[in-house]
Design a protein around this motif. Sequence first.
Motif, PDB file in Angstrom:
ATOM      1  N   ARG B  39       1.073  -1.124  -0.700  1.00 26.65           N
ATOM      2  CA  ARG B  39       0.166   0.318  -0.361  1.00 26.65           C
ATOM      3  C   ARG B  39       0.536   1.330  -0.042  1.00 26.65           C
ATOM      4  O   ARG B  39       0.300   2.384  -0.763  1.00 26.65           O
ATOM      5  CB  ARG B  39      -0.662  -0.032   1.163  1.00 26.65           C
ATOM      6  CG  ARG B  39      -1.861   0.777   1.048  1.00 26.65           C
ATOM      7  CD  ARG B  39      -3.559   0.385   2.120  1.00 26.65           C
ATOM      8  NE  ARG B  39      -2.849   0.362   2.526  1.00 26.65           N
ATOM      9  CZ  ARG B  39      -2.839   0.218   4.383  1.00 26.65           C
ATOM     10  NH1 ARG B  39      -3.192   1.640   4.543  1.00 26.65           N
ATOM     11  NH2 ARG B  39      -2.851  -0.279   5.378  1.00 26.65           N
ATOM     12  N   PHE B  40       1.750   1.147   0.751  1.00 24.85           N
ATOM     13  CA  PHE B  40       2.751   2.525   0.630  1.00 24.85           C
ATOM     14  C   PHE B  40       3.680   2.513  -0.706  1.00 24.85           C
ATOM     15  O   PHE B  40       3.656   3.602  -1.084  1.00 24.85           O
ATOM     16  CB  PHE B  40       4.211   2.345   1.254  1.00 24.85           C
ATOM     17  CG  PHE B  40       5.422   3.012   1.206  1.00 24.85           C
ATOM     18  CD1 PHE B  40       5.226   4.190   2.496  1.00 24.85           C
ATOM     19  CD2 PHE B  40       6.498   2.870   0.881  1.00 24.85           C
ATOM     20  CE1 PHE B  40       6.358   5.603   2.214  1.00 24.85           C
ATOM     21  CE2 PHE B  40       7.477   3.550   0.631  1.00 24.85           C
ATOM     22  CZ  PHE B  40       7.060   4.756   1.550  1.00 24.85           C
ATOM     23  N   LEU B  41       3.953   1.323  -1.370  1.00 29.96           N
ATOM     24  CA  LEU B  41       4.357   1.509  -2.362  1.00 29.96           C
ATOM     25  C   LEU B  41       3.143   2.477  -3.692  1.00 29.96           C
ATOM     26  O   LEU B  41       3.544   2.582  -4.692  1.00 29.96           O
ATOM     27  CB  LEU B  41       4.702   0.319  -3.079  1.00 29.96           C
ATOM     28  CG  LEU B  41       6.167   0.356  -2.993  1.00 29.96           C
ATOM     29  CD1 LEU B  41       6.826  -1.482  -2.983  1.00 29.96           C
ATOM     30  CD2 LEU B  41       7.327   1.312  -2.841  1.00 29.96           C
ATOM     31  N   ILE B  42       1.807   1.479  -3.291  1.00 30.38           N
ATOM     32  CA  ILE B  42       0.888   2.013  -4.248  1.00 30.38           C
ATOM     33  C   ILE B  42       0.792   3.828  -4.263  1.00 30.38           C
ATOM     34  O   ILE B  42       0.843   4.836  -5.327  1.00 30.38           O
ATOM     35  CB  ILE B  42      -0.025   2.031  -4.420  1.00 30.38           C
ATOM     36  CG1 ILE B  42      -0.201  -0.475  -4.883  1.00 30.38           C
ATOM     37  CG2 ILE B  42      -1.547   1.992  -5.190  1.00 30.38           C
ATOM     38  CD1 ILE B  42      -1.259  -0.895  -4.241  1.00 30.38           C
ATOM     39  N   GLY B  43       0.659   4.073  -2.806  1.00 33.55           N
ATOM     40  CA  GLY B  43       0.634   5.769  -2.311  1.00 33.55           C
ATOM     41  C   GLY B  43       1.449   6.479  -2.337  1.00 33.55           C
ATOM     42  O   GLY B  43       1.360   7.061  -3.139  1.00 33.55           O
ATOM     43  N   SER B  44       2.786   5.663  -2.409  1.00 39.59           N
ATOM     44  CA  SER B  44       4.147   5.897  -3.351  1.00 39.59           C
ATOM     45  C   SER B  44       3.977   6.977  -4.885  1.00 39.59           C
ATOM     46  O   SER B  44       4.209   7.940  -5.236  1.00 39.59           O
ATOM     47  CB  SER B  44       5.425   5.291  -3.475  1.00 39.59           C
ATOM     48  OG  SER B  44       5.458   5.429  -2.135  1.00 39.59           O
ATOM     49  N   ALA B  45       4.041   6.169  -5.472  1.00 39.83           N
ATOM     50  CA  ALA B  45       2.552   6.496  -7.325  1.00 39.83           C
ATOM     51  C   ALA B  45       1.947   7.502  -7.212  1.00 39.83           C
ATOM     52  O   ALA B  45       2.594   7.993  -8.577  1.00 39.83           O
ATOM     53  CB  ALA B  45       2.657   4.668  -7.532  1.00 39.83           C
ATOM     54  N   MET B  46       0.793   7.324  -6.574  1.00 40.38           N
ATOM     55  CA  MET B  46       0.052   8.044  -7.091  1.00 40.38           C
ATOM     56  C   MET B  46       0.505   9.484  -5.860  1.00 40.38           C
ATOM     57  O   MET B  46       0.433  10.597  -6.888  1.00 40.38           O
ATOM     58  CB  MET B  46      -1.370   7.682  -6.003  1.00 40.38           C
ATOM     59  CG  MET B  46      -2.008   6.490  -6.144  1.00 40.38           C
ATOM     60  SD  MET B  46      -3.001   5.758  -3.853  1.00 40.38           S
ATOM     61  CE  MET B  46      -4.255   8.014  -4.359  1.00 40.38           C
ATOM     62  N   LEU B  47       1.302   9.602  -4.957  1.00 45.91           N
ATOM     63  CA  LEU B  47       1.919  10.767  -4.535  1.00 45.91           C
ATOM     64  C   LEU B  47       2.873  11.768  -5.787  1.00 45.91           C
ATOM     65  O   LEU B  47       3.052  12.610  -6.534  1.00 45.91           O
ATOM     66  CB  LEU B  47       3.181  10.661  -3.355  1.00 45.91           C
ATOM     67  CG  LEU B  47       3.984  11.606  -2.360  1.00 45.91           C
ATOM     68  CD1 LEU B  47       3.445  11.360  -1.422  1.00 45.91           C
ATOM     69  CD2 LEU B  47       4.936  12.165  -2.927  1.00 45.91           C
ATOM     70  N   LEU B  48       3.401  10.591  -6.545  1.00 44.08           N
ATOM     71  CA  LEU B  48       4.498  10.937  -7.693  1.00 44.08           C
ATOM     72  C   LEU B  48       3.463  11.798  -9.014  1.00 44.08           C
ATOM     73  O   LEU B  48       3.950  12.987  -9.030  1.00 44.08           O
ATOM     74  CB  LEU B  48       5.018   9.852  -8.253  1.00 44.08           C
ATOM     75  CG  LEU B  48       5.803   9.536  -9.460  1.00 44.08           C
ATOM     76  CD1 LEU B  48       6.804  11.146  -9.258  1.00 44.08           C
ATOM     77  CD2 LEU B  48       6.577   8.873 -10.159  1.00 44.08           C
ATOM     78  N   VAL B  49       2.410  11.017  -9.179  1.00 39.16           N
ATOM     79  CA  VAL B  49       2.037  11.625 -10.306  1.00 39.16           C
ATOM     80  C   VAL B  49       1.010  12.869  -9.328  1.00 39.16           C
ATOM     81  O   VAL B  49       0.733  13.654 -11.103  1.00 39.16           O
ATOM     82  CB  VAL B  49       0.766  10.596 -10.452  1.00 39.16           C
ATOM     83  CG1 VAL B  49       0.130  11.384 -11.544  1.00 39.16           C
ATOM     84  CG2 VAL B  49       1.641   9.148 -11.037  1.00 39.16           C
ATOM     85  N   GLY B  50       0.213  12.479  -8.447  1.00 44.33           N
ATOM     86  CA  GLY B  50      -0.026  13.769  -8.348  1.00 44.33           C
ATOM     87  C   GLY B  50       0.356  15.165  -7.724  1.00 44.33           C
ATOM     88  O   GLY B  50       0.154  15.936  -8.293  1.00 44.33           O
ATOM     89  N   LEU B  51       1.983  15.116  -7.699  1.00 37.50           N
ATOM     90  CA  LEU B  51       2.366  16.000  -7.020  1.00 37.50           C
ATOM     91  C   LEU B  51       2.894  16.949  -8.074  1.00 37.50           C
ATOM     92  O   LEU B  51       3.126  17.998  -8.562  1.00 37.50           O
ATOM     93  CB  LEU B  51       3.445  15.770  -5.877  1.00 37.50           C
ATOM     94  CG  LEU B  51       4.550  16.856  -5.688  1.00 37.50           C
ATOM     95  CD1 LEU B  51       3.610  18.358  -4.792  1.00 37.50           C
ATOM     96  CD2 LEU B  51       5.777  16.555  -3.944  1.00 37.50           C
ATOM     97  N   SER B  52       3.731  15.575  -9.130  1.00 33.94           N
ATOM     98  CA  SER B  52       3.824  16.919 -10.454  1.00 33.94           C
ATOM     99  C   SER B  52       2.306  17.265 -11.214  1.00 33.94           C
ATOM    100  O   SER B  52       3.362  18.622 -11.020  1.00 33.94           O
ATOM    101  CB  SER B  52       4.448  15.384 -11.651  1.00 33.94           C
ATOM    102  OG  SER B  52       4.920  14.719 -10.547  1.00 33.94           O
ATOM    103  N   LEU B  53       1.814  16.594 -11.099  1.00 32.35           N
ATOM    104  CA  LEU B  53       0.168  17.219 -12.085  1.00 32.35           C
ATOM    105  C   LEU B  53      -0.388  18.784 -11.172  1.00 32.35           C
ATOM    106  O   LEU B  53      -0.436  19.649 -11.467  1.00 32.35           O
ATOM    107  CB  LEU B  53      -0.965  16.178 -11.471  1.00 32.35           C
ATOM    108  CG  LEU B  53      -1.376  15.282 -12.454  1.00 32.35           C
ATOM    109  CD1 LEU B  53      -2.387  14.540 -12.051  1.00 32.35           C
ATOM    110  CD2 LEU B  53      -1.316  15.944 -14.298  1.00 32.35           C
TER     111      LEU B  53
END
Lengths: 148, 609
Positions: B39-53
Amino acid sequence: MIKGDESLDFILHKMISEISFKKSTISFSLQLQEFNPDKDILENKNKYHCITTIVDKERGKEVVKSALKEGAKNFITIKGRGAGVPVNYFFPLAIEPQKEVVLLIAPDDKLYPLKNRISKDLKLEKVGNGIIFSMGVSRITNIFTKED
Amino acid sequence: MKPLLEKANEVIKTLTPVVLLVVILSLFVVDVESSLLIRFLIGSAMLLVGLSLFLLGIDLSMNPIGQYMSKEIATSKTLVKILLISFLLGFLITVAEPDLLILGSQIESASGGTLNGHFIVYVVSVGVGILIAFGIVRLLMEKIKFNTFMAIFYLLFFVLAFFVSEEFLAISFDASGATTGALTTPFILALTLGLAQVKGGQKSEENSFGLVGVMSAGPMLAIMGMAIITRQNHIQGTATSFVIDSGILQPIISTFKPTSIESLIALLPITALFFIFNFAKFKIEKKEIWKIVGGLFLTLSGLILFLSGVHAGFLDMGYAIGNEIASLDQRLLISIAFILGLIVVLMEPAVHVLGKQIEEVTGGTIPIKLIRISLSLGVGLAIALSMIRIIFPSVKLWYFLLPGFALAIILSFLSDPVFVGIAFDAGGVASGPMTATFVLAFAQGAATAIPTANVLVDGFGVIAMVAMAPVFSLMLLGTAFRKKKHKYPKPIEDTVPLPVEQIDEYTQHHILVAVVNRGFADEVVNQARLKGATGATILHGRGSNIIDPITIPFTSLELQPEKEIILLITLENISKKVATYLNSLSHLKDDAALKLYITPTETKIKSLL
């Protein structure tokens, strides 16, 4: 900006053309002269010119678009600010509008077509819309030409 | 696509160390469930996309909105209008901040119901509104220096701190952390930058920062004042026990909806205010409006992705790691906390925004790397000290807090003026959503595992420490920076004259190119106008001192002199007069290191006359 005389100029340009990749770097020498009241100012007899257009922020793109119509290449846009005109606001502040400075290197034969086109497209004849002027460029490296 | 990739690249650089640390810890040191790690890794991926946007959206929407708004404020013709708009801005963005409502309800339960949660939100928002209005008027008036201005507020804060209990001291800092959220900080930063640009002048760099710092003082004073008036001394009740969600996808999906609503509400007031003003005043072109709307949409979707990634992936992970390490070894806990602080703060969205703004304003003169290093060290130390406080209950929060702020205030008078604003901003910038979730959960996890710790009080104190430490560390950097800056050697004169020729008779104008030290451009323009010059354009640049570079000890970072380039177009017949006059002014020659160049130019504009 680096200051130098004729010979330094030549060496520097040679060095830049050796170390830099084509299409990613451009360098040019403006014919600037350190001011000295006892000496006269040099004549502009150069083959290339640096056309400088100063317009309001966000309008720099229009300058580029307009110049592209005349087949110009080699643009540089710099952000700057105007010196401001005092207006009567509550606080004594001079509004200093954000400006964009578009530098554009053009050969002799393109100078007037480009200047006319840009000043016509951006309506620079009207006061307050911006100014356009050109300076002599004495030496140039890595410029795009039409053949590229 | 390219700007998005650039942002993503920037985010990856700061995200990778955090992910690596957490993965290494959870594989080799502590024992966490594999579902949590996934879940942490999925969260990190979401964070990467989200923060870039999100960061891209901020560039496209918040920055232009901030600039239009600041222009509207600064060009007001009455003081009442300035105060009213700035108060409204501060009030509205704070009222809509979702974190603040959560904090309000926490205080409501902590005070045993004597303080109403919604009431607290309004009091804090009014506090922020008043301070923003003060801050903007100060910036425009420039009668009071920024460090004096902040010193007054902190003095008031020290006086109030004597009358409130430690718990409320911590809560008041927490409130300031809650108001400087993911959206408000970038907006206020953009607003400050816009105001400084409209105002211009010699102090435009210093004025480009500081309003976030002013804003974060509002909630502190408001909450402390309220605690004194209603005679709140002790916190009642207990913290709700932390439950780690199980499963992988379920927690992510369940946080998605509340986060979306929160983000939408937070974005609403700025958007609404902008469109109202656009309708009444700005009347921006349609194309520009669509760009801003697109930016707002990117900001919103990015924020939702980012916050749900953080809530679902990072919150539970932080708690689990903190809990496990604290029960393993207390010395390890302190060092892990330090490393965590070092790297997590760089992931804060507002840190990215602030970094970009510093780069833009100072033209690269203040190395961003240096700012990031001091920010990291400050926050790392703050979290390590918080862990010491959790382990040893005899160590009180104000042992660090009051001396830290007192020293920061003293240093603000010695520091480089640009740094004063940046440092006060950094406090609000560092205590953003990452600290409020990941680090706070880590601290709470540790506090739960240590029997002597009080989960509620210790949890509140962490944000206070994170808000204080960067102010102190950046102020220290600013003081060092100023000491270094004064040692610039005089530039070596190069006196090779060019050959003399005749003036072209067709040339109507001459262009004077003047290069001076930063801050003297206006003086040059004013003096040139005395002799008949008209318009001028000022460019920012920096010099490059190759002969005797000044480096910062232990690093390879160079300090470079700041310069301004002034383009003056003058008529042929007066250009010599102007140039001679400028050259004859001794103060320009000595202090500004004026260099004057001249060349003929052809311009079509005759109206320059």
